[in-house]
Scaffold this motif. Sequence first.
Motif, PDB file in Angstrom:
ATOM      1  N   ASN A  99       0.780  -1.201   0.184  1.00 42.31           N
ATOM      2  CA  ASN A  99      -0.111   0.002   0.046  1.00 42.31           C
ATOM      3  C   ASN A  99       1.002   1.241   0.239  1.00 42.31           C
ATOM      4  O   ASN A  99       0.414   2.231  -0.516  1.00 42.31           O
ATOM      5  CB  ASN A  99      -1.118   0.112   1.127  1.00 42.31           C
ATOM      6  N   ALA A 100       2.043   1.510   0.821  1.00 46.91           N
ATOM      7  CA  ALA A 100       2.659   2.609   0.749  1.00 46.91           C
ATOM      8  C   ALA A 100       3.896   2.590  -0.196  1.00 46.91           C
ATOM      9  O   ALA A 100       4.575   3.403  -0.412  1.00 46.91           O
ATOM     10  CB  ALA A 100       3.408   2.483   2.229  1.00 46.91           C
ATOM     11  N   ALA A 101       3.829   1.607  -1.109  1.00 46.78           N
ATOM     12  CA  ALA A 101       4.946   1.499  -2.177  1.00 46.78           C
ATOM     13  C   ALA A 101       4.648   2.357  -3.267  1.00 46.78           C
ATOM     14  O   ALA A 101       3.300   2.753  -3.423  1.00 46.78           O
ATOM     15  CB  ALA A 101       4.969   0.138  -2.641  1.00 46.78           C
ATOM     16  N   ALA A 102       5.625   3.206  -3.820  1.00 42.74           N
ATOM     17  CA  ALA A 102       5.421   4.087  -4.786  1.00 42.74           C
ATOM     18  C   ALA A 102       6.380   3.647  -5.852  1.00 42.74           C
ATOM     19  O   ALA A 102       7.469   3.422  -5.991  1.00 42.74           O
ATOM     20  CB  ALA A 102       5.892   5.546  -4.473  1.00 42.74           C
ATOM     21  N   LEU A 103       5.393   3.335  -7.195  1.00 37.70           N
ATOM     22  CA  LEU A 103       5.889   2.804  -8.131  1.00 37.70           C
ATOM     23  C   LEU A 103       5.700   3.467  -9.365  1.00 37.70           C
ATOM     24  O   LEU A 103       4.753   4.319  -9.561  1.00 37.70           O
ATOM     25  CB  LEU A 103       5.267   1.415  -8.423  1.00 37.70           C
ATOM     26  N   PRO A 104       6.553   3.357 -10.667  1.00 37.06           N
ATOM     27  CA  PRO A 104       6.171   3.949 -11.864  1.00 37.06           C
ATOM     28  C   PRO A 104       4.847   3.451 -12.324  1.00 37.06           C
ATOM     29  O   PRO A 104       4.542   2.233 -12.025  1.00 37.06           O
ATOM     30  CB  PRO A 104       7.394   3.587 -12.627  1.00 37.06           C
ATOM     31  N   ALA A 105       4.324   3.877 -13.219  1.00 35.58           N
ATOM     32  CA  ALA A 105       2.939   3.750 -13.530  1.00 35.58           C
ATOM     33  C   ALA A 105       2.781   2.294 -14.060  1.00 35.58           C
ATOM     34  O   ALA A 105       2.056   1.421 -13.748  1.00 35.58           O
ATOM     35  CB  ALA A 105       2.364   4.566 -14.887  1.00 35.58           C
ATOM     36  N   ALA A 106       3.838   1.778 -15.103  1.00 34.18           N
ATOM     37  CA  ALA A 106       3.927   0.374 -15.642  1.00 34.18           C
ATOM     38  C   ALA A 106       4.135  -0.377 -14.536  1.00 34.18           C
ATOM     39  O   ALA A 106       3.358  -1.395 -14.397  1.00 34.18           O
ATOM     40  CB  ALA A 106       5.192   0.262 -16.526  1.00 34.18           C
ATOM     41  N   ASP A 107       4.919  -0.372 -13.456  1.00 33.10           N
ATOM     42  CA  ASP A 107       5.027  -1.196 -12.412  1.00 33.10           C
ATOM     43  C   ASP A 107       4.086  -1.066 -11.428  1.00 33.10           C
ATOM     44  O   ASP A 107       3.537  -2.490 -10.943  1.00 33.10           O
ATOM     45  CB  ASP A 107       6.433  -0.930 -11.689  1.00 33.10           C
ATOM     46  N   ALA A 108       3.252  -0.268 -11.372  1.00 30.55           N
ATOM     47  CA  ALA A 108       2.210  -0.139 -10.406  1.00 30.55           C
ATOM     48  C   ALA A 108       1.024  -0.759 -10.958  1.00 30.55           C
ATOM     49  O   ALA A 108       0.309  -1.621 -10.589  1.00 30.55           O
ATOM     50  CB  ALA A 108       1.773   1.192 -10.072  1.00 30.55           C
ATOM     51  N   ALA A 109       0.683  -0.848 -12.468  1.00 29.04           N
ATOM     52  CA  ALA A 109      -0.279  -1.493 -13.401  1.00 29.04           C
ATOM     53  C   ALA A 109       0.001  -3.071 -13.148  1.00 29.04           C
ATOM     54  O   ALA A 109      -0.785  -4.058 -12.860  1.00 29.04           O
ATOM     55  CB  ALA A 109      -0.254  -0.902 -14.623  1.00 29.04           C
ATOM     56  N   ARG A 110       1.452  -3.295 -13.180  1.00 27.61           N
ATOM     57  CA  ARG A 110       1.808  -4.754 -13.361  1.00 27.61           C
ATOM     58  C   ARG A 110       1.463  -5.425 -11.810  1.00 27.61           C
ATOM     59  O   ARG A 110       0.727  -6.422 -11.945  1.00 27.61           O
ATOM     60  CB  ARG A 110       2.914  -4.900 -13.785  1.00 27.61           C
ATOM     61  N   ALA A 111       1.921  -4.727 -10.889  1.00 26.05           N
ATOM     62  CA  ALA A 111       1.713  -5.217  -9.300  1.00 26.05           C
ATOM     63  C   ALA A 111       0.310  -5.333  -9.058  1.00 26.05           C
ATOM     64  O   ALA A 111      -0.242  -6.269  -8.543  1.00 26.05           O
ATOM     65  CB  ALA A 111       2.373  -4.352  -8.360  1.00 26.05           C
ATOM     66  N   LEU A 112      -0.488  -4.274  -9.413  1.00 27.87           N
ATOM     67  CA  LEU A 112      -2.050  -4.223  -9.086  1.00 27.87           C
ATOM     68  C   LEU A 112      -2.626  -5.356  -9.863  1.00 27.87           C
ATOM     69  O   LEU A 112      -3.631  -5.937  -9.472  1.00 27.87           O
ATOM     70  CB  LEU A 112      -2.685  -3.048  -9.104  1.00 27.87           C
ATOM     71  N   THR A 113      -2.495  -5.463 -11.297  1.00 27.24           N
ATOM     72  CA  THR A 113      -2.924  -6.383 -12.005  1.00 27.24           C
ATOM     73  C   THR A 113      -2.639  -7.931 -11.527  1.00 27.24           C
ATOM     74  O   THR A 113      -3.724  -8.632 -11.531  1.00 27.24           O
ATOM     75  CB  THR A 113      -2.782  -6.095 -13.425  1.00 27.24           C
ATOM     76  N   ALA A 114      -1.546  -7.918 -11.156  1.00 23.11           N
ATOM     77  CA  ALA A 114      -1.373  -9.449 -10.546  1.00 23.11           C
ATOM     78  C   ALA A 114      -1.835  -9.782  -9.214  1.00 23.11           C
ATOM     79  O   ALA A 114      -2.201 -10.772  -9.089  1.00 23.11           O
ATOM     80  CB  ALA A 114       0.280  -9.570 -10.451  1.00 23.11           C
ATOM     81  N   LEU A 115      -2.296  -8.762  -8.655  1.00 21.78           N
ATOM     82  CA  LEU A 115      -2.990  -9.123  -7.474  1.00 21.78           C
ATOM     83  C   LEU A 115      -4.562  -8.718  -7.357  1.00 21.78           C
ATOM     84  O   LEU A 115      -5.371  -8.915  -6.447  1.00 21.78           O
ATOM     85  CB  LEU A 115      -2.404  -8.138  -6.337  1.00 21.78           C
ATOM     86  N   GLY A 116      -4.978  -8.821  -8.594  1.00 23.93           N
ATOM     87  CA  GLY A 116      -6.386  -8.870  -8.889  1.00 23.93           C
ATOM     88  C   GLY A 116      -7.043  -7.597  -9.336  1.00 23.93           C
ATOM     89  O   GLY A 116      -8.409  -7.612  -9.152  1.00 23.93           O
ATOM     90  N   HIS A 117      -6.275  -6.536  -9.337  1.00 19.49           N
ATOM     91  CA  HIS A 117      -6.991  -5.186  -9.442  1.00 19.49           C
ATOM     92  C   HIS A 117      -6.340  -4.772 -10.981  1.00 19.49           C
ATOM     93  O   HIS A 117      -5.420  -4.108 -11.085  1.00 19.49           O
ATOM     94  CB  HIS A 117      -6.662  -3.999  -8.498  1.00 19.49           C
ATOM     95  N   THR A 118      -7.181  -4.896 -12.043  1.00 22.30           N
ATOM     96  CA  THR A 118      -6.723  -4.708 -13.214  1.00 22.30           C
ATOM     97  C   THR A 118      -6.800  -3.196 -13.524  1.00 22.30           C
ATOM     98  O   THR A 118      -7.676  -2.677 -13.410  1.00 22.30           O
ATOM     99  CB  THR A 118      -7.811  -5.406 -14.432  1.00 22.30           C
ATOM    100  N   VAL A 119      -5.662  -2.569 -13.889  1.00 21.37           N
ATOM    101  CA  VAL A 119      -5.379  -1.431 -14.387  1.00 21.37           C
ATOM    102  C   VAL A 119      -4.324  -1.326 -15.397  1.00 21.37           C
ATOM    103  O   VAL A 119      -3.403  -1.944 -15.413  1.00 21.37           O
ATOM    104  CB  VAL A 119      -5.317  -0.119 -13.129  1.00 21.37           C
ATOM    105  N   THR A 120      -4.242  -0.102 -16.376  1.00 26.99           N
ATOM    106  CA  THR A 120      -3.262   0.022 -17.335  1.00 26.99           C
ATOM    107  C   THR A 120      -2.322   1.158 -16.974  1.00 26.99           C
ATOM    108  O   THR A 120      -2.802   2.013 -16.227  1.00 26.99           O
ATOM    109  CB  THR A 120      -3.909   0.087 -18.749  1.00 26.99           C
ATOM    110  N   PRO A 121      -1.161   1.014 -17.009  1.00 31.62           N
ATOM    111  CA  PRO A 121      -0.101   2.187 -17.175  1.00 31.62           C
ATOM    112  C   PRO A 121      -0.751   3.402 -17.699  1.00 31.62           C
ATOM    113  O   PRO A 121      -0.763   4.708 -16.954  1.00 31.62           O
ATOM    114  CB  PRO A 121       1.170   1.849 -17.682  1.00 31.62           C
ATOM    115  N   GLU A 122      -1.408   3.424 -18.868  1.00 36.38           N
ATOM    116  CA  GLU A 122      -2.000   4.715 -19.454  1.00 36.38           C
ATOM    117  C   GLU A 122      -2.986   5.332 -18.575  1.00 36.38           C
ATOM    118  O   GLU A 122      -3.179   6.373 -18.517  1.00 36.38           O
ATOM    119  CB  GLU A 122      -2.550   4.418 -20.874  1.00 36.38           C
TER     120      GLU A 122
END
Length: 159
Positions: free
Chosen positions: A104-127
Motif C-alpha cells: 500500500n505504501a509503495a510508490a512505483l512508476p505507472a507501468a510497475d504499479a499497473a503490473r503489480a495491481l493487476t497481478a494482485l487482482g486489480h486490473t489497471v493499465t499504465p496509461e
Amino acid sequence: MIADERGCPDDTLPAMAAWLRGRVEVIRHHPAAAEALDEITAAVQEAERAVDLPGASMLAGTCPECGRPVYAREGVRTARCHDDACDGEVDVHEWRTEALHRLNAAALPAADAARALTALGHTVTPERIRQWARRGKLTPADGARSYYLSDVRNLLETS
C-alpha cells in the motif's frame, strides 16, 4: 469459390466443411470410411484444443514450502505449488490481501504499479494511471513519476 478445377475444396475450413457435407453418403459407404472418420474427428479435436484454451494464469501467491511463485487461473480459492517435489498450497485471497497491505505504501512508476495491481487482482493499465495524474486525480509521490499503490487502488474502487 468452394472447389478447384479438380473438385478439391479450397484450403479454408468453410470450403472443406461444405465439401465434406456434400459427400457424407459417399464417404459413409467408402471402404476407408472408418479411417476418414478417425482423421476428421482428430482434426476437429485438435482445432477445439487450439481455441478452447484455459484462462490465463495469474500470480496466486508464493509457496509457503519452497518460496516459489504459484500461478493459477483467475477465481480459484487455493492454488498448489507446481514443483513436483513440493506440496505447498496457497490461499489466493489471503495472499493477495496481505501483499496489497504490504504494498500500500509503495510508490512505483505507472507501468510497475499497473503490473503489480493487476497481478494482485486489480486490473489497471499504465496509461489509465497516467491519465489520472494528468487530470489531477492522482498525485505523484514526492513530485516524481511514481504513484502510491494505495492511491491508485482508491481511484480504481471509486471509478
